[in-house]
Design a protein around this motif. Structure first.
Motif, PDB file in Angstrom:
ATOM      1  N   LYS A   1       0.772  -1.250  -0.039  1.00  0.00           N
ATOM      2  CA  LYS A   1      -0.108   0.166   0.052  1.00  0.00           C
ATOM      3  C   LYS A   1       0.875   1.158   0.046  1.00  0.00           C
ATOM      4  O   LYS A   1       1.602   1.320   0.916  1.00  0.00           O
ATOM      5  CB  LYS A   1      -1.069   0.054   1.316  1.00  0.00           C
ATOM      6  CG  LYS A   1      -2.046   1.084   1.250  1.00  0.00           C
ATOM      7  CD  LYS A   1      -2.785   0.674   2.348  1.00  0.00           C
ATOM      8  CE  LYS A   1      -3.999   1.667   2.645  1.00  0.00           C
ATOM      9  NZ  LYS A   1      -4.445   2.770   1.872  1.00  0.00           N
ATOM     10  N   GLY A   2       0.591   1.939  -1.008  1.00  0.00           N
ATOM     11  CA  GLY A   2       1.267   3.321  -0.906  1.00  0.00           C
ATOM     12  C   GLY A   2       2.691   3.384  -1.487  1.00  0.00           C
ATOM     13  O   GLY A   2       3.471   4.278  -1.454  1.00  0.00           O
TER      14      GLY A   2
ATOM     15  N   MET B   1      -5.144   8.571 -13.217  1.00  0.00           N
ATOM     16  CA  MET B   1      -4.169   9.251 -12.277  1.00  0.00           C
ATOM     17  C   MET B   1      -4.481  10.644 -11.958  1.00  0.00           C
ATOM     18  O   MET B   1      -4.022  11.153 -11.185  1.00  0.00           O
ATOM     19  CB  MET B   1      -2.823   9.118 -12.917  1.00  0.00           C
ATOM     20  CG  MET B   1      -2.080   7.931 -12.890  1.00  0.00           C
ATOM     21  SD  MET B   1      -0.596   7.839 -13.932  1.00  0.00           S
ATOM     22  CE  MET B   1       0.262   9.015 -13.094  1.00  0.00           C
TER      23      MET B   1
ATOM     24  N   GLY C   1      -3.453  -1.051  -4.702  1.00  0.00           N
ATOM     25  CA  GLY C   1      -2.692   0.277  -3.700  1.00  0.00           C
ATOM     26  C   GLY C   1      -1.686   1.005  -3.954  1.00  0.00           C
ATOM     27  O   GLY C   1      -1.175   1.519  -2.959  1.00  0.00           O
ATOM     28  N   MET C   2      -0.831   0.654  -4.947  1.00  0.00           N
ATOM     29  CA  MET C   2       0.367   1.336  -5.133  1.00  0.00           C
ATOM     30  C   MET C   2       0.101   2.689  -5.685  1.00  0.00           C
ATOM     31  O   MET C   2      -0.780   2.993  -6.366  1.00  0.00           O
ATOM     32  CB  MET C   2       1.315   0.495  -6.115  1.00  0.00           C
ATOM     33  CG  MET C   2       1.906  -0.636  -5.310  1.00  0.00           C
ATOM     34  SD  MET C   2       2.961  -1.598  -6.266  1.00  0.00           S
ATOM     35  CE  MET C   2       1.816  -2.793  -6.864  1.00  0.00           C
ATOM     36  N   GLU C   3       1.107   3.565  -5.617  1.00  0.00           N
ATOM     37  CA  GLU C   3       0.890   4.983  -5.972  1.00  0.00           C
ATOM     38  C   GLU C   3       1.780   5.056  -7.215  1.00  0.00           C
ATOM     39  O   GLU C   3       3.122   4.767  -7.096  1.00  0.00           O
ATOM     40  CB  GLU C   3       1.355   5.786  -4.911  1.00  0.00           C
ATOM     41  CG  GLU C   3       0.882   7.465  -5.366  1.00  0.00           C
ATOM     42  CD  GLU C   3       1.516   8.426  -4.316  1.00  0.00           C
ATOM     43  OE1 GLU C   3       1.811   9.391  -4.703  1.00  0.00           O
ATOM     44  OE2 GLU C   3       1.640   7.921  -3.193  1.00  0.00           O
ATOM     45  N   ILE C   4       1.403   5.549  -8.449  1.00  0.00           N
ATOM     46  CA  ILE C   4       2.139   5.810  -9.658  1.00  0.00           C
ATOM     47  C   ILE C   4       2.635   7.140  -9.362  1.00  0.00           C
ATOM     48  O   ILE C   4       1.728   8.245  -9.605  1.00  0.00           O
ATOM     49  CB  ILE C   4       1.471   5.925 -10.573  1.00  0.00           C
ATOM     50  CG1 ILE C   4       0.567   4.442 -10.743  1.00  0.00           C
ATOM     51  CG2 ILE C   4       2.352   5.668 -12.162  1.00  0.00           C
ATOM     52  CD1 ILE C   4       1.402   3.115 -10.820  1.00  0.00           C
ATOM     53  N   VAL C   5       3.950   7.332  -9.351  1.00  0.00           N
ATOM     54  CA  VAL C   5       4.356   8.913  -9.259  1.00  0.00           C
ATOM     55  C   VAL C   5       4.828   9.441 -10.480  1.00  0.00           C
ATOM     56  O   VAL C   5       5.262  10.453 -10.603  1.00  0.00           O
ATOM     57  CB  VAL C   5       5.903   9.007  -8.231  1.00  0.00           C
ATOM     58  CG1 VAL C   5       5.184   8.762  -6.827  1.00  0.00           C
ATOM     59  CG2 VAL C   5       6.628   7.993  -8.553  1.00  0.00           C
TER      60      VAL C   5
ATOM     61  N   LYS D   1       5.657   3.889  -3.762  1.00  0.00           N
ATOM     62  CA  LYS D   1       5.554   4.974  -5.137  1.00  0.00           C
ATOM     63  C   LYS D   1       6.341   4.154  -6.350  1.00  0.00           C
ATOM     64  O   LYS D   1       7.405   3.742  -6.261  1.00  0.00           O
ATOM     65  CB  LYS D   1       6.425   6.089  -4.372  1.00  0.00           C
ATOM     66  CG  LYS D   1       5.731   6.796  -3.522  1.00  0.00           C
ATOM     67  CD  LYS D   1       6.239   8.080  -3.312  1.00  0.00           C
ATOM     68  CE  LYS D   1       6.051   8.411  -1.900  1.00  0.00           C
ATOM     69  NZ  LYS D   1       4.643   8.844  -1.865  1.00  0.00           N
TER      70      LYS D   1
ATOM     71  N   GLN E   1      -2.516   0.231  -9.421  1.00  0.00           N
ATOM     72  CA  GLN E   1      -3.416   1.208  -8.633  1.00  0.00           C
ATOM     73  C   GLN E   1      -4.520   0.196  -7.768  1.00  0.00           C
ATOM     74  O   GLN E   1      -4.912   0.240  -6.612  1.00  0.00           O
ATOM     75  CB  GLN E   1      -3.998   2.168  -9.247  1.00  0.00           C
ATOM     76  CG  GLN E   1      -3.330   3.522  -9.670  1.00  0.00           C
ATOM     77  CD  GLN E   1      -4.128   4.543 -10.463  1.00  0.00           C
ATOM     78  OE1 GLN E   1      -5.188   4.285 -11.201  1.00  0.00           O
ATOM     79  NE2 GLN E   1      -3.586   5.712 -10.466  1.00  0.00           N
TER      80      GLN E   1
END
Lengths: 487, 455
Positions: free
Chosen positions: A325-326, A372, A349-353, A328, A346
């Motif tokens: 989760k989270g 996004m 739960g991952m965040e695409i920076v 980046k 996503q």
């Protein structure tokens, strides 16, 4: 060359491509590729693209007409898998010499075709044009025509010399070769209401086989996959399919669109990457087939399979949700993969920076924005130095990219995962997404990171207490102390 | 003595050969703070880049002049100029090494002329070294491109000067790995000499983890070192294809040279030791006396396994020369030998025949061999023929550690001998009760086979 340049113009003028249609007449003539900048370019050429698109056809001989560089430096380097013939992994090239450049290479090409027919007897031979032989005016269309007559088997010119453009253009020119010379030249033994084509899927690392069992279960038959694990005959009779799915974004849109026009095979654009995309694709396949006359119970059977698979997937994800989760992610890749992988990551739960959109179409970019948000960090042309900095500063915790930029991440002592054509793991379908998440987890949580980020005994340690993952990295390397993970 | 045959066929199948421009590009990669650049279509660079990344498992700096159809026909002056300016601006290298390709050579671009013009137009580039080498794809192979690049580097950058005592040039051939070069450096330094190694892949492609990102090569021969190669006492050219570069250096700066065809095997190493002892006036250090003794012992232990074995080798001439002579010298037979390009070494090889050909030719001749030695592209034929397979040369993309394979010097030779002997030991045939039974006469044997089949 006049036929080639008109072909290029035709490919550029793609009515099914929204981006192209939005342009004015003059803009459209320029084509869909940005002018390359000398000294600041790094992509593959049109020949590379054509080879990527067609080489997965397993039982044909792929003959490259040109100097040794084009095949000698690149053969057997792609991960398309075969369930049968291995001939596609054999490197064939005319390896032209100085005399051929002076006197022309057509005779050598013709003799090469003969040697291949004599020694390997494939159902067909694909002949790839390259820069040098195009420049000296070798007419591969004429040679292929003569060879087809002489040897009584299809010898197909693929006219996509490297200097006409980039890989994407090469994909499309390869598609034109199939449309002009292959598709519609044979008939299948039987047809069913459940026959589909999958266009633009290359079976890298065997990904087609992650999807096929589910299609089998639905009762759907892949009449032809263009071109992953395909046999020549299957492509030749692909015009008898009832519906088609176009996988690789715009790479082969011309095939899908022209088969719709010529043979009334409706198509949709889908992806096997990511859970919702996968489910949508199965649904769309069923829907199109039913619209074309397949029994309507296909829809409910498909829904049942989707329900079962999605449930199984989320169960498989349970152990990873907290761990990922989270996290980046920096995603550096071409067109289709950007948005389909974005949505997939996503979902867990991952965040695409950031994601590269260098090779993406306008529609791809639109999709990324939907996924996004408006402030999506889309990177048009990121230099390796910028990637390195982003990783080193831990604005991203893992990079997903192709092999060429792998070492930018690793040298920053940051996790990296291969999602390009040389990758060894298959990431398609529900099972593939489980693999992708497992691989990301494995990469992120390897205890090795802590060891390699430690300073050497002769470098003065800062004296930080060991802490997990990045915290250790940052403290030990004297990076800014604000940890985005802790926040 | 071998017959050298150029295979007569139109279609190369499963190429052994790679192109000259990327050979030149790799040579440029052995220079510090350099940007190798191919003057051709962007694909020329992309293929080379992917190949090197997969071989070295390293980020590889390599650029392109990005020629297209129109610029090819109009001439590539603008592209070369823009490429140089862009690279200068973005990567700030000390050296840009440019190699031509089949495309721009077919057109006939005069890049040396372009560079003169660009120099006049852009005085701001004064500090930047530019080396251009002509390497049409359709002439020669990888090692030829490498050789031409090194000769051109020396021609452009070496400067004559008062001799620097103890300074030695080592011109390293393309068959040497970064690990090999490191070994040579250690040996030369052990005699109290100061080597300048050119190209020095051991600095740039040895798999180190730098503290900062660099868009150009990091490590390798520096521009300053290149300039003072002209002031060295003598030059060691490692590999026959380094002879031209050594000659250029001698002609331009008066540095005498010695070509050492190979440093793999006892003889080659002994020659190196004698030469270094003579030039330095120092006896060989004890370390190497011990290592020599270990190599001799390894040869004694391993000859049981290597003697009489049939070996198939596909390699560029200078690599072929080293390993071919090593194993022939241990009693093996070079049963199938294929190489990529002409070399004066070929006809001196202890083999019946040397083919300039491809891996199909090697496969055709490798039936019944006990070992295959070639680069990673041999994997398919090794599988088909069920041959033990030792990977050597470029590319080596399906194993790790290509850069650190050391197969020269007493120690490296010793390890290579052990590795190969162990492969043969692993394949050793387990005796069975019928191994020595005389086959019955032809007719009877067939009869019994048939009766077995009938049951």
């Amino acid at each position: 060359m006049s036929t080639l340049s008109s072909k290029v113009q035709e490919v550029f003028d793609e009515p099914a491509c929204g981006k192209n249609q939005a342009k004015g007449e003059k803009e459209r003539k320029k084509g869909c590729t940005k002018q390359l900048q000398p000294g600041a370019a790094a992509g593959g050429c049109a020949f590379d693209g054509a080879k990527i698109a067609l080489q997965p056809i397993t039982d044909v001989a792929h003959l490259v007409h040109g100097p040794i560089a084009c095949e000698g430096n690149s053969w057997d380097n792609r991960g398309a898998k075969s369930s049968g013939s291995r001939l596609y992994r054999t490197g064939f090239t005319t390896d032209i010499n100085e005399l051929d450049v002076v006197y022309g290479g057509e005779k050598r090409l013709f003799r090469s075709v003969k040697e291949i027919v004599d020694k390997y007897d494939p159902p067909a031979i694909f002949v790839y044009q390259t820069c040098v032989t195009a420049l000296i005016g070798d007419d591969i269309e004429a040679v292929c025509k003569a060879a087809t007559q002489k040897f009584g088997k299809p010898v197909i010119p693929v006219n996509a010399p490297g200097f006409v453009g980039n890989k994407n253009l090469g994909n499309k020119l390869a598609g034109e070769a199939l449309l002009d010379y292959v598709i519609g030249t044979a008939e299948p033994e039987t047809t069913t209401p459940y026959d589909i084509n999958i266009i633009g899927e290359y079976n890298l690392a065997g990904e087609l086989w992650q999807v096929k069992p589910l299609l089998d279960e639905m009762g759907v038959r892949i009449l032809s996959c263009i071109s992953g694990d395909a046999k020549y005959q299957e492509v030749a009779y692909s015009h008898r399919a009832k519906a088609a799915m176009m996988v690789c974004s715009k790479a082969m849109i011309n095939i899908a669109r022209k088969m719709d026009e010529r043979y009334q095979i409706p198509f949709f654009e889908g992806s096997f990457y990511g859970i919702s995309d996968m489910s949508d694709s199965l649904r769309n396949i069923a829907k199109l087939l039913v619209e074309k006359g397949a029994p309507a119970d296909l829809l409910s059977r498909t829904e049942a399979i989707i329900r079962r698979e999605e449930t199984a997937f989320w169960q498989a994800m349970e152990p990873y949700r907290d761990r990922l989760k989270g996290v980046k992610v920096l995603l550096i890749t071409g067109g289709v993969k950007s948005w389909s992988v974005v949505s997939a990551l996503q979902e867990v739960g991952m965040e695409i920076v950031g994601t590269s959109v260098k090779k993406s179409t306008l529609e791809d970019k639109q999709k990324i924005k939907e996924l996004m948000g408006e402030d999506a960090h889309m990177i048009d042309d990121m230099t390796p130095r910028e990637m390195y900095k982003m990783l080193k500063d831990a604005q991203a915790e893992i990079m997903l990219s192709g092999g060429r930029s792998q070492f930018i991440a690793l040298k920053a002592k940051m996790p990296w995962l291969d999602i390009n054509q040389e990758r060894h793991h298959a990431y398609a379908g529900y099972s593939g997404m489980v693999t992708l998440v497992q691989e990301i987890d494995k990469a992120l949580h390897n205890p090795m990171w802590e060891q390699v980020r430690k300073p050497a005994p002769w470098d003065k340690p800062v004296g930080a207490a060991p802490s997990p993952r990045l915290a250790a990295h940052r403290a030990l390397e004297g990076a800014p102390t604000v940890c985005p993970l802790a926040a | 003595m071998a017959t050298v045959t150029h295979v007569k066929k139109s279609c190369a199948v499963n190429p052994l050969k790679m192109s000259a421009p990327i050979g030149a590009a790799l040579a440029f990669m052995g220079l510090n703070n350099c940007m190798p650049t191919l003057h051709g279509s962007q694909g020329c660079t992309a293929f080379g880049l992917v190949l090197f990344v997969r071989h070295f498992k390293e980020a590889v700096p390599m650029q392109t002049t990005a020629m297209n159809e129109a610029t090819t026909i109009m001439g590539g002056m603008d592209n070369v100029e823009q490429a140089i300016l862009n690279i200068h601006k973005r990567a700030q290298p000390a050296i840009i090494g440019i190699a031509s390709t089949g495309l721009t050579e077919t057109k006939g671009d005069d890049v040396d002329g372009y560079i003169d013009l660009i120099r006049k137009r852009h005085p701001e580039l004064e500090e930047l070294a530019l080396v251009y080498v002509s390497t049409p794809d359709y002439v020669g192979a990888f090692q030829d491109g490498w050789a031409k690049a090194v000769a051109k580097i020396v021609k452009e950058l070496a400067e004559p000067g008062p001799k620097i005592a103890g300074q030695v040039n080592v011109l390293a051939g393309s068959h040497l790995t970064p690990g090999d070069i490191e070994e040579i450096r250690e040996i030369v330094e052990a005699f109290g000499l100061k080597p300048i190694i050119l190209p020095d892949l051991s600095g740039s492609m040895d798999g180190h983890v730098p503290d900062n990102f660099s868009p150009t090569t990091l490590g390798g021969t520096t521009l300053t070192e290149l300039r003072i190669t002209g002031a060295s006492e003598f030059t060691l050219a490692i590999g026959e294809h380094m002879r031209d570069a050594a000659q250029v250096l001698q002609d331009k700066c008066g540095v005498p040279f010695e070509v050492l065809e190979t440093l793999t095997g006892l003889d080659g190493c002994d020659r190196l030791m004698s030469l270094l002892a003579e030039k330095s006036g120092r006896p060989a250090p004890n370390k190497y006396r011990r290592q020599r003794s270990q190599l001799v012992d390894a040869m004694l232990d391993a000859h049981f396994y290597i003697g009489g074995k049939k070996i198939a080798i596909g390699a560029e001439p200078d690599l072929l020369w080293g390993i071919g002579n090593l194993f022939a010298g241990m009693g093996a037979e070079l049963a199938a030998v294929v190489t990529t390009t002409q070399s004066p070494l070929l006809e001196k090889l202890p083999a019946q025949e040397v083919l300039i050909g491809d891996l199909e030719d090697l496969e055709d001749r490798s039936q019944g061999c006990d070992l295959l030695i070639t680069h990673s592209h041999g994997r398919q034929m090794a599988e088909r023929l069920d041959l033990p397979f030792l990977r050597m040369g470029i590319p080596m993309f399906d194993r790790l550690g290509a850069a650190h394979q050391v197969t020269l010097g007493y120690r490296g030779t010793r390890d290579l001998i052990f590795e190969v002997a162990n492969m043969f030991m692993a394949e050793a045939h387990e005796p069975g009760p019928d191994d020595w039974r005389q086959p019955a006469s032809e007719g009877a044997a067939c009869g019994s086979c048939e009766s077995v089949a009938a049951h």
